[in-house]
Design a protein around this motif. Structure first.
Motif, PDB file in Angstrom:
ATOM      1  N   PRO A 115      -0.013   0.186 -10.548  1.00  0.00           N
ATOM      2  CA  PRO A 115      -0.654   0.538  -9.271  1.00  0.00           C
ATOM      3  C   PRO A 115      -2.151   0.758  -9.420  1.00  0.00           C
ATOM      4  N   MET A 116      -2.900   0.276  -8.439  1.00  0.00           N
ATOM      5  CA  MET A 116      -4.352   0.436  -8.412  1.00  0.00           C
ATOM      6  C   MET A 116      -4.678   1.709  -7.643  1.00  0.00           C
ATOM      7  N   LEU A 117      -5.183   2.720  -8.359  1.00  0.00           N
ATOM      8  CA  LEU A 117      -5.529   3.995  -7.738  1.00  0.00           C
ATOM      9  C   LEU A 117      -6.958   3.928  -7.222  1.00  0.00           C
ATOM     10  N   LEU A 118      -7.137   4.229  -5.928  1.00  0.00           N
ATOM     11  CA  LEU A 118      -8.440   4.120  -5.279  1.00  0.00           C
ATOM     12  C   LEU A 118      -8.981   5.493  -4.913  1.00  0.00           C
ATOM     13  N   ASP A 119     -10.299   5.619  -4.925  1.00  0.00           N
ATOM     14  CA  ASP A 119     -10.966   6.804  -4.358  1.00  0.00           C
ATOM     15  C   ASP A 119     -11.200   6.534  -2.878  1.00  0.00           C
ATOM     16  N   GLY A 120     -10.304   7.026  -2.035  1.00  0.00           N
ATOM     17  CA  GLY A 120     -10.422   6.754  -0.611  1.00  0.00           C
ATOM     18  C   GLY A 120     -10.030   5.329  -0.279  1.00  0.00           C
ATOM     19  N   HIS A 121     -10.702   4.759   0.747  1.00  0.00           N
ATOM     20  CA  HIS A 121     -10.468   3.376   1.179  1.00  0.00           C
ATOM     21  C   HIS A 121      -9.041   3.157   1.675  1.00  0.00           C
ATOM     22  N   ALA A 122      -8.485   4.154   2.353  1.00  0.00           N
ATOM     23  CA  ALA A 122      -7.125   4.009   2.873  1.00  0.00           C
ATOM     24  C   ALA A 122      -7.041   2.874   3.887  1.00  0.00           C
ATOM     25  N   HIS A 123      -8.046   2.754   4.755  1.00  0.00           N
ATOM     26  CA  HIS A 123      -7.999   1.707   5.768  1.00  0.00           C
ATOM     27  C   HIS A 123      -8.027   0.323   5.117  1.00  0.00           C
ATOM     28  N   GLU A 124      -8.878   0.143   4.124  1.00  0.00           N
ATOM     29  CA  GLU A 124      -8.933  -1.149   3.445  1.00  0.00           C
ATOM     30  C   GLU A 124      -7.608  -1.461   2.740  1.00  0.00           C
ATOM     31  N   ALA A 125      -7.001  -0.420   2.148  1.00  0.00           N
ATOM     32  CA  ALA A 125      -5.723  -0.624   1.467  1.00  0.00           C
ATOM     33  C   ALA A 125      -4.645  -1.062   2.448  1.00  0.00           C
ATOM     34  N   MET A 126      -4.619  -0.430   3.619  1.00  0.00           N
ATOM     35  CA  MET A 126      -3.636  -0.811   4.633  1.00  0.00           C
ATOM     36  C   MET A 126      -3.880  -2.240   5.110  1.00  0.00           C
ATOM     37  N   LEU A 127      -5.132  -2.551   5.407  1.00  0.00           N
ATOM     38  CA  LEU A 127      -5.454  -3.887   5.914  1.00  0.00           C
ATOM     39  C   LEU A 127      -5.127  -4.969   4.900  1.00  0.00           C
ATOM     40  N   ALA A 128      -5.269  -4.654   3.622  1.00  0.00           N
ATOM     41  CA  ALA A 128      -5.011  -5.636   2.576  1.00  0.00           C
ATOM     42  C   ALA A 128      -3.517  -5.853   2.338  1.00  0.00           C
ATOM     43  N   ALA A 182       0.861  -1.190   0.000  1.00  0.00           N
ATOM     44  CA  ALA A 182       0.000   0.000   0.000  1.00  0.00           C
ATOM     45  C   ALA A 182       0.890   1.230   0.000  1.00  0.00           C
ATOM     46  N   LEU A 183       0.526   2.199  -0.831  1.00  0.00           N
ATOM     47  CA  LEU A 183       1.328   3.402  -1.026  1.00  0.00           C
ATOM     48  C   LEU A 183       0.482   4.613  -0.658  1.00  0.00           C
ATOM     49  N   LEU A 184       0.926   5.402   0.348  1.00  0.00           N
ATOM     50  CA  LEU A 184       0.176   6.577   0.785  1.00  0.00           C
ATOM     51  C   LEU A 184       1.125   7.774   0.912  1.00  0.00           C
ATOM     52  N   PRO A 185       1.298   8.532  -0.176  1.00  0.00           N
ATOM     53  CA  PRO A 185       2.252   9.643  -0.151  1.00  0.00           C
ATOM     54  C   PRO A 185       1.694  10.956   0.389  1.00  0.00           C
ATOM     55  N   GLY A 186       0.636  10.897   1.198  1.00  0.00           N
ATOM     56  CA  GLY A 186       0.116  12.107   1.832  1.00  0.00           C
ATOM     57  C   GLY A 186      -1.351  12.331   1.552  1.00  0.00           C
ATOM     58  N   SER A 187      -1.971  13.185   2.379  1.00  0.00           N
ATOM     59  CA  SER A 187      -3.393  13.490   2.234  1.00  0.00           C
ATOM     60  C   SER A 187      -3.637  14.887   1.698  1.00  0.00           C
ATOM     61  N   ALA A 243      -6.337   7.422  -2.620  1.00  0.00           N
ATOM     62  CA  ALA A 243      -6.269   8.882  -2.661  1.00  0.00           C
ATOM     63  C   ALA A 243      -7.207   9.459  -1.610  1.00  0.00           C
ATOM     64  N   ALA A 244      -6.702  10.404  -0.812  1.00  0.00           N
ATOM     65  CA  ALA A 244      -7.467  10.931   0.318  1.00  0.00           C
ATOM     66  C   ALA A 244      -8.653  11.772  -0.117  1.00  0.00           C
ATOM     67  N   ASN A 245      -8.560  12.427  -1.273  1.00  0.00           N
ATOM     68  CA  ASN A 245      -9.629  13.307  -1.731  1.00  0.00           C
ATOM     69  C   ASN A 245      -9.498  13.501  -3.242  1.00  0.00           C
ATOM     70  N   ALA A 246     -10.418  14.269  -3.818  1.00  0.00           N
ATOM     71  CA  ALA A 246     -10.455  14.418  -5.272  1.00  0.00           C
ATOM     72  C   ALA A 246      -9.199  15.087  -5.811  1.00  0.00           C
TER      73      ALA A 246
END
Length: 424
Positions: A280-293, A220-225, A257-260
């Motif tokens: 990479p699979m770009l998601l609209d939100g769902h940060a928690h699910e991405a981390m858990l996965a 999971a990749l989260l480069p900021g909100s 992605a944290a927001n639009a």
């Protein structure tokens, strides 16, 4: 005075047909105006939870101030756009200072006119503490919700915060003792995020939700909100993830992605090529699910590191601020800790000792694709170390939940209600 109790003696001589006042706090306390000031997405979520909890006590309360979509969905009247306060870093604040000062002056005047029962500043200390102090000096009751990091940035700030807030609501159990040394009323109310994650995480369910195979490695990749963070870190993180993918067969990469605005920035970095397993699979939100996965998380320093800890996921933390902000912080010797990520700070503060760093940190000039990739690969290749990290994160999760019963928003609401109903 506690909710549901009357401070008026019963007059037994009252005629039988007279109207006897109902028990409970005075009308103003039962139907208060409560002001809240939130400065970013995380504050908006805290504010929404707090409003929901306060409405259980005060169904007819009016909530006003500055808040985002989540707070407004709870019936909050936002006088200004929350994005006015969504800034980060000294350089960014300095460049917007005239506008912020004008907003603060207008907000203070409006709050003084509204005379709320209490003003709750939610995080955003650079803005909120100044507002709280002016209002407190004018006779309004003030609360600061989310203690600034006094354990990392000059403990003597605790006394200064106490001059702004009648009460400080703390998310971490080690914080009230620091304030007590400076004579400040501070309460541990629990961390809301600790309520949102199960002690035993559900990787299978998260992968099913995201339609990811159960038998492949996931990063999971989260480069900021914030858009500014992603502009600074996005390409570095994406380049690092490609280096990891070259060494880990079958790796899937998910990017929530944290927001639009963040989604648009990341989409432009990824390009508009067709979807494939190795992209990479770009998601609209769902940060928690991405981390858990995920098996491992690569993320920017900040609240997301706490979320990854509560998801029990080994992580690599990277961050860069603007060069000017970094130089100012170094020149002023502002930082009083040699670790930055919340899991590492909590491990030390909560008595887990100065053991090996739980989350590798690569800050400023060390935040490069090569170094991020190397640290991430080491976690993928060392299953024993990943197990040790998960066990430590479970222990920290229990500490954050503490001995408190119920959710953090309810404890925060109780501490605020106590202040509203306390006789002056």
């Amino acid at each position: 005075m506690a909710s549901g109790e009357s401070d008026k003696p019963v007059d037994n001589t009252t005629p039988s047909d007279a109207v006897v006042p109902a028990a409970g706090p005075p009308l103003a306390a039962r139907n208060p105006t409560i002001a809240l000031i939130a400065g970013e997405d995380s504050g908006d979520q805290l504010g929404a939870d707090l409003i929901a909890a306060l409405r259980k006590r005060y169904p007819d309360a009016r909530f006003v101030g500055i808040g985002g979509a989540r707070m407004q969905a709870q019936g909050f009247d936002s006088w200004y756009d929350i994005r006015e306060l969504s800034l980060f870093g000294l350089a960014e604040v300095v460049s917007h200072l005239p506008r912020l000062l004008s907003l603060r002056k207008a907000l203070v005047a409006r709050l003084l006119a509204a005379k709320p029962a209490v003003v709750v500043g939610i995080d955003a200390p650079d803005f909120n503490l100044g507002v709280e102090r002016r209002l407190r000096e004018a006779g309004l009751r003030t609360v600061h919700y989310v203690s600034p990091s006094v354990w990392a940035w000059r403990e003597n700030r605790a006394a200064k915060i106490g001059r702004s807030a009648d009460r400080v609501l703390c998310l971490f159990p080690m914080e009230p003792a620091i304030y007590a040394r400076h004579g400040v009323d501070a309460r541990f109310v629990g961390h809301p995020l600790a309520d949102r994650f199960a002690l035993v995480s559900d990787r299978i369910g998260a992968r099913d939700f995201l339609q990811l195979p159960q038998n492949v490695p996931v990063l999971a990749l989260l480069p900021g909100s914030r858009a500014s963070e992603v502009a600074r870190l996005g390409r570095i993180f994406l380049d690092a993830s490609r280096k990891v993918a070259a060494e880990v067969p079958g790796l899937r990469i998910v990017v929530p992605a944290a927001n639009a605005r963040v989604h648009a920035t990341l989409k432009s970095m990824l390009g508009d090529g067709s979807a494939s397993d190795d992209k990479p699979m770009l998601l609209d939100g769902h940060a928690h699910e991405a981390m858990l996965a995920a098996d491992v998380v690569m993320l920017a320093s900040g609240t997301a590191t706490l979320e990854a800890m509560l998801a029990k996921r080994p992580m690599v933390v990277g961050y860069r601020v603007s060069p000017l902000s970094y130089r100012i912080a170094r020149a002023m010797n502002m930082l009083k800790t040699d670790v930055y990520a919340l899991p590492n700070i909590l491990a030390r503060a909560c008595g887990l000792g100065d053991q090996a760093i739980l989350a590798p940190e690569l800050m400023q000039d060390d935040c490069t694709p090569d170094k991020l990739a190397l640290a991430t690969l080491e976690l993928f290749r060392d299953s024993r170390r990943r197990g040790e990290i998960v066990a430590a994160f479970e222990q920290l999760h229990r500490i954050l939940r503490g001995e408190l019963e119920g959710e953090a928003g309810d404890h925060a609401a109780a501490a605020i209600a106590d202040l509203i109903e306390r006789p002056r």
